[in-house]
Design a protein around this motif. Structure first.
Motif, PDB file in Angstrom:
ATOM      1  N   LYS A 115       1.178   4.325  -2.695  1.00 36.38           N
ATOM      2  CA  LYS A 115       0.998   5.717  -2.265  1.00 36.38           C
ATOM      3  C   LYS A 115       2.167   6.580  -2.737  1.00 36.38           C
ATOM      4  O   LYS A 115       1.982   7.695  -3.228  1.00 36.38           O
ATOM      5  CB  LYS A 115       0.863   5.807  -0.742  1.00 36.38           C
ATOM      6  N   ASN A 141      -7.889  -3.322   0.614  1.00 35.51           N
ATOM      7  CA  ASN A 141      -7.989  -3.892  -0.730  1.00 35.51           C
ATOM      8  C   ASN A 141      -6.851  -4.873  -0.978  1.00 35.51           C
ATOM      9  O   ASN A 141      -7.052  -5.927  -1.575  1.00 35.51           O
ATOM     10  CB  ASN A 141      -7.966  -2.787  -1.794  1.00 35.51           C
ATOM     11  N   VAL A 154      -5.250   1.574  -0.719  1.00 33.59           N
ATOM     12  CA  VAL A 154      -6.062   1.199   0.439  1.00 33.59           C
ATOM     13  C   VAL A 154      -5.616  -0.189   0.905  1.00 33.59           C
ATOM     14  O   VAL A 154      -5.699  -1.154   0.147  1.00 33.59           O
ATOM     15  CB  VAL A 154      -7.572   1.199   0.089  1.00 33.59           C
ATOM     16  N   THR A 166       0.843  -1.199   0.000  1.00 30.01           N
ATOM     17  CA  THR A 166       0.000   0.000   0.000  1.00 30.01           C
ATOM     18  C   THR A 166       0.877   1.248   0.000  1.00 30.01           C
ATOM     19  O   THR A 166       0.626   2.201  -0.759  1.00 30.01           O
ATOM     20  CB  THR A 166      -0.931   0.003   1.232  1.00 30.01           C
ATOM     21  N   SER A 212      -8.887   1.128  -5.703  1.00 31.60           N
ATOM     22  CA  SER A 212      -7.762   1.922  -5.227  1.00 31.60           C
ATOM     23  C   SER A 212      -6.643   1.018  -4.721  1.00 31.60           C
ATOM     24  O   SER A 212      -6.854   0.154  -3.866  1.00 31.60           O
ATOM     25  CB  SER A 212      -8.200   2.859  -4.102  1.00 31.60           C
TER      26      SER A 212
END
Length: 184
Positions: free
Chosen positions: A31, A53, A50, A27, A47
């Motif tokens: 990002k 997910n 997240v 993640t 996404s």
């Protein structure tokens, strides 16, 4: 489990299968790199920034690891994920083929990390999965990835116009192919 360690240009890095414990680092990878990666990656709408997910996704692919249908490898430096290699569409008899895609943190490009990582993963696929033919799709304007793939002896074998939506635009992709030499 696949785990290997390397050193290039002073960067110690490892390659291993993506695991449930990687949901937070993967993640963070997305990002950090989302602005860079969205220029080159088709997305399905979920996404990638997240963590929940990723937890669901990783849990769902573990069975594919066991069935040798799909593998997702992480590249880590100091336990930080800096790259990802996915091997999909794995076919055994009579094809012994697969598809490969990859991404690398912008900070680590140009250091030989992805080239070494792809060579190691392809060698593992050849040795342990008996793969003979590997394909890769690459956007026609992604000069960095095209240079990397051709340096690994991938050859252009096709052009797919308007193949996928990337960053809200239809993009053309090359299909590249590499034969791994081996006797079955």
């Amino acid at each position: 489990m696949f785990v290997d360690f390397f050193n290039i240009d002073g960067d110690d890095f490892s390659i291993s299968l993506l695991s449930v414990s990687d949901s937070k680092p993967i993640t963070e990878y997305y990002k950090r790199n989302n602005p860079h990666l969205t220029r080159w990656e088709p997305r399905n709408g979920e996404s990638l920034e997240v963590q929940s997910n990723w937890q669901k996704y990783i849990s769902s692919i573990i069975k594919d690891y066991n069935l040798a249908k799909f593998f997702s490898f992480t590249i880590k430096i100091n336990n930080e994920i800096v790259g990802l290699i996915n091997v999909s569409d794995i076919k055994k008899r009579p094809n012994y083929s697969c598809n490969i895609n990859f991404s690398l943190d912008k900070r680590y490009q140009g250091k030989g990390i992805m080239q070494t990582s792809l060579n190691k993963v392809l060698g593992w696929m050849q040795k342990y999965q008996k793969i003979r033919c590997v394909t890769a799709y690459c956007m026609t304007n992604n000069k960095v990835s095209l240079k990397l793939l051709t340096s690994l002896n991938f050859k252009k074998v096709g052009l797919f116009e308007d193949y996928a939506i990337v960053n809200n635009e239809w993009e053309d992709f090359f299909l590249l192919k590499k034969n791994l030499t081996q006797i079955l």
